[in-house]
Design an enzyme around this catalytic site. Structure first.
Site, PDB file in Angstrom:
ATOM      1  N   PRO A   2       0.738  -1.257   0.007  1.00 16.98           N
ATOM      2  CA  PRO A   2       0.041  -0.131   0.095  1.00 16.98           C
ATOM      3  C   PRO A   2       0.784   1.157  -0.135  1.00 16.98           C
ATOM      4  O   PRO A   2       1.825   1.403   0.708  1.00 16.98           O
ATOM      5  CB  PRO A   2      -0.986   0.048   1.163  1.00 16.98           C
ATOM      6  CG  PRO A   2      -0.753  -1.616   1.609  1.00 16.98           C
ATOM      7  CD  PRO A   2       0.570  -2.125   0.924  1.00 16.98           C
ATOM      8  N   GLU A   3       0.617   2.261  -1.031  1.00 22.55           N
ATOM      9  CA  GLU A   3       1.236   3.534  -1.079  1.00 22.55           C
ATOM     10  C   GLU A   3       0.420   4.660  -0.474  1.00 22.55           C
ATOM     11  O   GLU A   3      -0.749   4.276   0.197  1.00 22.55           O
ATOM     12  CB  GLU A   3       1.764   3.596  -2.356  1.00 22.55           C
ATOM     13  CG  GLU A   3       2.599   2.466  -3.088  1.00 22.55           C
ATOM     14  CD  GLU A   3       2.982   2.578  -4.347  1.00 22.55           C
ATOM     15  OE1 GLU A   3       2.720   3.688  -5.163  1.00 22.55           O
ATOM     16  OE2 GLU A   3       3.331   1.719  -4.937  1.00 22.55           O
ATOM     17  N   LYS A  56       3.281   7.092   4.757  1.00 23.13           N
ATOM     18  CA  LYS A  56       2.525   5.806   4.767  1.00 23.13           C
ATOM     19  C   LYS A  56       1.987   5.233   6.025  1.00 23.13           C
ATOM     20  O   LYS A  56       1.648   4.005   6.184  1.00 23.13           O
ATOM     21  CB  LYS A  56       3.342   4.693   3.775  1.00 23.13           C
ATOM     22  CG  LYS A  56       3.658   5.001   2.595  1.00 23.13           C
ATOM     23  CD  LYS A  56       4.603   3.861   1.811  1.00 23.13           C
ATOM     24  CE  LYS A  56       5.043   4.315   0.459  1.00 23.13           C
ATOM     25  NZ  LYS A  56       5.875   3.331  -0.234  1.00 23.13           N
ATOM     26  N   HIS A  89      -5.036 -14.205  10.035  1.00 17.21           N
ATOM     27  CA  HIS A  89      -4.097 -13.123   9.628  1.00 17.21           C
ATOM     28  C   HIS A  89      -4.616 -11.654  10.202  1.00 17.21           C
ATOM     29  O   HIS A  89      -4.013 -10.739   9.787  1.00 17.21           O
ATOM     30  CB  HIS A  89      -4.103 -12.933   7.856  1.00 17.21           C
ATOM     31  CG  HIS A  89      -3.669 -14.089   7.265  1.00 17.21           C
ATOM     32  ND1 HIS A  89      -2.377 -14.612   7.649  1.00 17.21           N
ATOM     33  CD2 HIS A  89      -4.147 -14.987   6.337  1.00 17.21           C
ATOM     34  CE1 HIS A  89      -2.012 -15.730   6.811  1.00 17.21           C
ATOM     35  NE2 HIS A  89      -3.078 -15.900   6.000  1.00 17.21           N
ATOM     36  N   ARG A 107       1.339 -11.272   5.552  1.00 22.14           N
ATOM     37  CA  ARG A 107       2.721 -11.305   5.587  1.00 22.14           C
ATOM     38  C   ARG A 107       3.481 -10.876   6.883  1.00 22.14           C
ATOM     39  O   ARG A 107       4.669 -11.059   7.094  1.00 22.14           O
ATOM     40  CB  ARG A 107       3.456 -10.669   4.232  1.00 22.14           C
ATOM     41  CG  ARG A 107       2.996 -11.381   2.930  1.00 22.14           C
ATOM     42  CD  ARG A 107       3.487 -10.744   1.968  1.00 22.14           C
ATOM     43  NE  ARG A 107       5.056 -10.928   1.802  1.00 22.14           N
ATOM     44  CZ  ARG A 107       5.599 -10.360   0.742  1.00 22.14           C
ATOM     45  NH1 ARG A 107       5.106  -9.831  -0.193  1.00 22.14           N
ATOM     46  NH2 ARG A 107       7.149 -10.827   0.464  1.00 22.14           N
ATOM     47  N   ARG A 151      21.665  14.670  -5.731  1.00 22.30           N
ATOM     48  CA  ARG A 151      21.533  12.893  -5.727  1.00 22.30           C
ATOM     49  C   ARG A 151      21.773  12.360  -6.900  1.00 22.30           C
ATOM     50  O   ARG A 151      21.328  12.893  -8.188  1.00 22.30           O
ATOM     51  CB  ARG A 151      19.957  12.775  -5.326  1.00 22.30           C
ATOM     52  CG  ARG A 151      19.544  13.263  -3.965  1.00 22.30           C
ATOM     53  CD  ARG A 151      18.252  12.994  -3.554  1.00 22.30           C
ATOM     54  NE  ARG A 151      17.773  13.827  -2.385  1.00 22.30           N
ATOM     55  CZ  ARG A 151      17.693  13.126  -1.322  1.00 22.30           C
ATOM     56  NH1 ARG A 151      18.349  12.020  -0.973  1.00 22.30           N
ATOM     57  NH2 ARG A 151      17.385  13.870  -0.215  1.00 22.30           N
ATOM     58  N   ARG A 260      12.738  -3.648  -7.647  1.00 23.35           N
ATOM     59  CA  ARG A 260      11.443  -3.173  -8.072  1.00 23.35           C
ATOM     60  C   ARG A 260      11.244  -3.293  -9.440  1.00 23.35           C
ATOM     61  O   ARG A 260      12.149  -2.845 -10.346  1.00 23.35           O
ATOM     62  CB  ARG A 260      10.947  -1.854  -7.498  1.00 23.35           C
ATOM     63  CG  ARG A 260      11.149  -1.763  -5.687  1.00 23.35           C
ATOM     64  CD  ARG A 260      10.376  -2.760  -5.083  1.00 23.35           C
ATOM     65  NE  ARG A 260       8.984  -2.611  -5.118  1.00 23.35           N
ATOM     66  CZ  ARG A 260       8.347  -1.932  -4.495  1.00 23.35           C
ATOM     67  NH1 ARG A 260       8.881  -0.867  -3.577  1.00 23.35           N
ATOM     68  NH2 ARG A 260       7.225  -1.507  -4.520  1.00 23.35           N
TER      69      ARG A 260
END
Length: 271
Positions: A2-3, A56, A89, A107, A151, A260
């Site tokens: 989930p973002e 998040k 879960h 998970r 960067r 990714r």
């Protein structure tokens, strides 16, 4: 995983319904990524004041302290007055006077952590290095460009890092870079001020659209009311490897960056 849009959609789906609730009981299942940090009994009797989001993380403000909830790789939150008994879960249940808040996480990379306030050592460790919120007024195009200049890593990985801007995530990084016409392998330091402004605008546009669409449901995401998201149906490049670009018709390319998957159009996105 989930973002930001999925976390924001989750927040919107239960924040108004749980505000003012009194906590009546807390039960824990199997251990999550991090310990709760207090006795579950310590939460009983506290009231839920509000639910916010930082990156998040969901921040559940209590009458004494707050809970930080992270959904991990596969977690989801549900809230209601008639939830079934906890399943295999379901690892955190907070029963309140207005309903039960539950974290389901197959998970177990998610977490629920108690902190005394947003600035104590526990919260600072989790939130302290997060970048500016992309949907806030603080997300300024010129400052964003300044954050990119030193960067030397590819811009896609900078977006995922969360220090230049928080919460963009894999799906929406690919989509925003497509909208801005920037190839994901381009070094962040090479992006000019005008192109950074395009990317700044694209990030806001993509995330806003994703929230409006209820987020993306690729496998099992749903909000706290059990509703799936639909942004993935409008994706321009994400998960479309080999399919024709919706703008130019060229095949969408897929590569691996930092473990990714990245999707982009060679014709529409320039280095």
């Amino acid at each position: 995983m989930p973002e930001l849009p999925e976390v924001e959609v989750t927040r919107l789906s239960f924040a108004g319904r749980i505000a003012g609730a009194r906590i009546e009981a807390v039960s824990m299942g199997k251990p999550l990524r991090w310990p709760l940090g207090c006795s579950p009994q310590q939460l009983v009797g506290l009231r839920v004041l509000a639910v916010r989001r930082r990156g998040k993380y969901l921040l559940v403000d209590l009458s004494d302290g707050l809970l930080l909830i992270h959904l991990g790789m596969s977690g989801s939150v549900s809230f209601g007055s008639s939830l079934s008994s906890p399943g295999k879960h379901d690892h955190f249940d907070m029963v309140t006077s207005l309903g039960t808040l539950r974290l389901n996480d197959p998970r177990r990379f998610g977490a629920v952590v108690y902190a005394g306030d947003e600035h104590d050592a526990v919260a600072h460790k989790l939130l302290g290095r997060l970048g500016v919120e992309p949907l806030s007024d603080a997300f300024d195009a010129a400052l964003f460009h300044q954050a990119l200049k030193p960067r030397q890593t590819p811009i896609k990985q900078v977006l995922l890092g969360g220090e230049a801007v928080v919460g963009v995530g894999n799906i929406y990084a690919s989509e925003a870079l497509f909208l801005a016409g920037i190839r994901p392998t381009t070094k962040a330091s090479r992006i000019s001020k005008p192109r950074a402004a395009l990317l700044h605008r694209a990030i806001r546009q993509v995330l806003t659209q994703a929230v409006t669409k209820g987020g993306s449901t690729l496998r099992d995401f749903s909000n706290a009311q059990g509703e799936a998201g639909h942004f993935q149906l409008d994706a321009m490049v994400y998960d479309r490897a080999g399919m024709p670009c919706k703008v130019c018709g060229s095949p969408i390319k897929s590569i691996r960056q930092g473990q990714r998957s990245t999707f982009y159009c060679v014709s529409c996105q320039k280095p």
